[in-house]
Scaffold this active site. Structure first.
Site, PDB file in Angstrom:
ATOM      1  N   PRO A 289       0.820  -1.217   0.000  1.00 52.33           N
ATOM      2  CG  PRO A 289       0.228  -0.778   2.245  1.00 52.33           C
ATOM      3  CD  PRO A 289       0.996  -1.753   1.369  1.00 52.33           C
TER       4      PRO A 289
ATOM      5  CB  CYS B 262      -5.351  -0.446   7.910  1.00 55.92           C
ATOM      6  SG  CYS B 262      -3.811  -0.966   8.684  1.00 55.92           S
TER       7      CYS B 262
ATOM      8  CD  GLN C  36      -7.569   7.539  -0.521  1.00 53.81           C
ATOM      9  OE1 GLN C  36      -8.098   7.660   0.581  1.00 53.81           O
ATOM     10  NE2 GLN C  36      -7.804   6.498  -1.299  1.00 53.81           N
TER      11      GLN C  36
ATOM     12  CD  GLU D 240      -3.466  -4.542   7.348  1.00 56.52           C
ATOM     13  OE1 GLU D 240      -4.607  -4.029   7.438  1.00 56.52           O
ATOM     14  OE2 GLU D 240      -2.436  -3.878   7.177  1.00 56.52           O
ATOM     15  CG  LEU D 241      -8.367  -6.767   3.205  1.00 60.69           C
ATOM     16  CD1 LEU D 241      -9.584  -7.567   2.804  1.00 60.69           C
ATOM     17  CD2 LEU D 241      -7.574  -6.339   1.973  1.00 60.69           C
ATOM     18  N   GLY D 242      -9.162  -3.028   5.188  1.00 59.25           N
ATOM     19  CA  GLY D 242      -9.618  -1.815   5.863  1.00 59.25           C
ATOM     20  C   GLY D 242     -10.091  -2.043   7.284  1.00 59.25           C
TER      21      GLY D 242
ATOM     22  CD  GLU E 138     -10.198   1.962   5.910  1.00 55.94           C
ATOM     23  OE1 GLU E 138      -9.271   1.667   6.674  1.00 55.94           O
ATOM     24  OE2 GLU E 138     -10.424   1.353   4.847  1.00 55.94           O
TER      25      GLU E 138
ATOM     26  N   GLY F 192      -4.236  -3.284   1.747  1.00 57.13           N
ATOM     27  CA  GLY F 192      -4.946  -2.211   1.063  1.00 57.13           C
ATOM     28  C   GLY F 192      -6.426  -2.252   1.378  1.00 57.13           C
ATOM     29  CB  SER F 193      -9.313  -0.764  -0.364  1.00 56.46           C
ATOM     30  OG  SER F 193      -9.310  -1.381  -1.640  1.00 56.46           O
TER      31      SER F 193
ATOM     32  CE  LYS G 275       0.373  -2.734  -7.755  1.00 54.30           C
ATOM     33  NZ  LYS G 275       0.604  -1.267  -7.656  1.00 54.30           N
TER      34      LYS G 275
ATOM     35  CD  GLU H 103      -1.446   2.878  -8.195  1.00 58.48           C
ATOM     36  OE1 GLU H 103      -2.673   3.097  -8.263  1.00 58.48           O
ATOM     37  OE2 GLU H 103      -0.957   1.813  -7.785  1.00 58.48           O
TER      38      GLU H 103
ATOM     39  N   PRO I  43      -4.838  -2.230 -11.490  1.00 57.14           N
ATOM     40  CG  PRO I  43      -6.533  -0.777 -12.108  1.00 57.14           C
ATOM     41  CD  PRO I  43      -5.201  -0.809 -11.426  1.00 57.14           C
TER      42      PRO I  43
END
Length: 478
Positions: A145, A280, A327, A246-248, A377, A223-224, A170, A173, A204
């Protein structure tokens, strides 16, 4: 090895990286997509072959190399802190004194585990000699993230390499610079070619290519929740690769009337305003017991007003910009919804300055559980303060969310504290503190905040395959 180390993108495309404090372009980066991911996965698979330098390396030597990487990051701490500051909008002092020590400690912690992740002998029925081998999973895709670019890079590669895997990383970006710089340190540390591959690009394209890839054995993503679902779906549609997510979060912080109020206000403030609320684990639903509610709100507003906004390279700045326009707009939209739905705006509530993506520290009181700001969130510097009367009521309300990443409880009564720690549906519950994270402790979520754990001994399980080996023998003796 004759393989080139740095590559141009196959397509020849680049993408810009901006400083969120000024909106100015820092540089252009090679844009990886599916073709580049294919190259990286091929290199990672070759490095993972039986008999390769990496597979034949002593586990203790893997640990030594990870320690060497930690040493090199420590050596270049000033450069890396500066990159995090201009690329991710972190106040320099935060990057230098919090993020970088976390990176170094995570690498050293996992380095120590490298030769201790071991199998067992098993007293199986019959004339057999049976044991388990702990083997690496294989090629691991790792999607990082933008909020903690270097720390999450370390949380991903350290356990993976400790267990003997190879990785295709990755970076986000928005924030690829520190990962690419560490790429040069990975070479210097002596990690063999193909073991760590870094492909900057967009979700994507490059992210989706990793998630769908038939020769990636596992994907880890921070991330989300929305993107986490896409990654899990991609894993199911391709080769059923392992997935850790590991998300929101929409983490509750419960403050009882008997709590040390100074401590509770301080932790609740940092729990939501740290890194401009882009965490998060942000404690973004604060439930305060009725007798202390008014004082808590008044003092929290005064605390929020002390925050110093500005360009994060400037000394004394405590709040930087949001990461990007998307954001920034989303946070302002949620703030507007709070005003419209009847929450009381105590301070802040709009953008700040004439350049960059800054938002004023914002506090809402009289927040109701069905408001958008109490459910979604926000990922911004916005504090929601709600009122509660009973422990049963507040536990029920705290758990009434699809998320389950973290929670906080403030009380001097250990019975109340233990009741809450058992009842709250969250991967981490902090008592009389908040955001206390360490590489020794497993971290992850319940419910839609994710699957699996990162760091701690539990984190190694996510990068380990257990193989059972059964050998027929003439006679077993106990």
């Amino acid at each position: 090895d004759a393989l080139p180390i740095w590559h141009d993108s196959v397509s020849g495309k680049t993408f810009p990286v901006y400083n969120p404090a000024t909106g100015e372009k820092i540089c252009d980066i090679q844009e990886g997509d599916k073709a580049d991911v294919d190259k990286a996965v091929k290199a990672a698979r070759e490095a993972f072959q039986i008999g390769s330098t990496w597979r034949r390396m002593d586990a203790s030597e893997r640990g030594r190399i990870l320690n060497k990487l930690a040493d090199l990051i420590e050596r270049d701490r000033l450069i890396l802190s500066t990159l995090e500051c201009i690329d991710a909008g972190k106040p320099f002092a935060t990057a230098y004194h919090a993020d970088l020590p976390g990176v170094i400690k995570s690498l050293r912690y996992c380095a120590g585990w490298a030769d201790k992740n071991q199998g067992r002998t098993i007293p199986m029925d019959g004339d057999f000699f049976t044991f388990t081998r702990h083997e690496p999973v294989g090629v691991c895709g790792q999607i990082i993230p933008w909020n903690f670019p270097l720390l999450m890079f370390a949380w991903k590669i350290a356990p993976a390499l400790c267990c003997g895997n190879t990785v295709v990383v990755k970076p986000a970006e928005q924030t690829p610079l520190s990962a690419l710089y560490v790429g040069s340190l990975i070479i210097e540390a002596g990690i063999p070619p193909g073991v760590v591959n870094i492909v900057p690009g967009y979700g994507p394209t490059a992210g989706a290519a990793i998630s769908h890839h038939m020769d990636v054995d596992k994907v880890a993503f921070t991330g989300s929740t929305e993107v986490g679902k896409l990654i899990k779906e991609a894993a199911g549609k391709s080769n059923l690769k392992r997935v850790t997510l590991e998300l929101g979060g929409k983490s509750p912080v419960i403050i009882f009337a008997d709590a040390d109020l100074d401590t509770a206000i301080e932790y609740a403030h940092h729990g939501v305003f740290y890194h401009q609320g882009q965490c998060c684990i942000a404690g973004s639903r604060i439930f305060v017991e009725e007798p202390i509610y008014e004082e808590f709100v008044r003092r929290s507003v005064a605390k929020a007003k002390t925050r110093v906004l500005g360009n994060t390279v400037t000394p004394g700045i405590t709040q930087g910009p949001q990461i990007d326009k998307e954001q920034f707009d989303r946070i302002l939209d949620l703030i507007e919804s709070g005003k419209k739905e009847g929450a009381k705006l105590e301070c802040g509530g709009s953008s700040w300055g004439d350049k960059g993506f800054f938002i004023q520290p914002t506090v809402f009181s009289d927040v109701k559980d069905d408001m958008r700001i109490a459910k979604e969130e926000i990922f911004g510097p916005v504090q929601q303060i709600m009122k509660f009367k009973t422990i049963d009521d507040v536990i029920k309300r705290a758990n009434n969310t699809t998320y389950g990443l973290a929670a906080g409880v403030f009380t001097k009564d250990m019975d109340k504290a233990l009741t809450c720690t058992s009842a709250l549906q969250a991967g981490t519950v902090w008592v009389n503190c908040y955001s206390a994270l360490s590489s020794q402790c497993p971290f992850g979520g319940f419910k839609m905040s994710g699957n699996g754990r990162e760091m701690g001994e539990y984190g190694l399980h996510e990068y380990t395959e257990v193989k059972t080996v059964v050998i027929k023998i003439s006679q077993k003796n106990s």
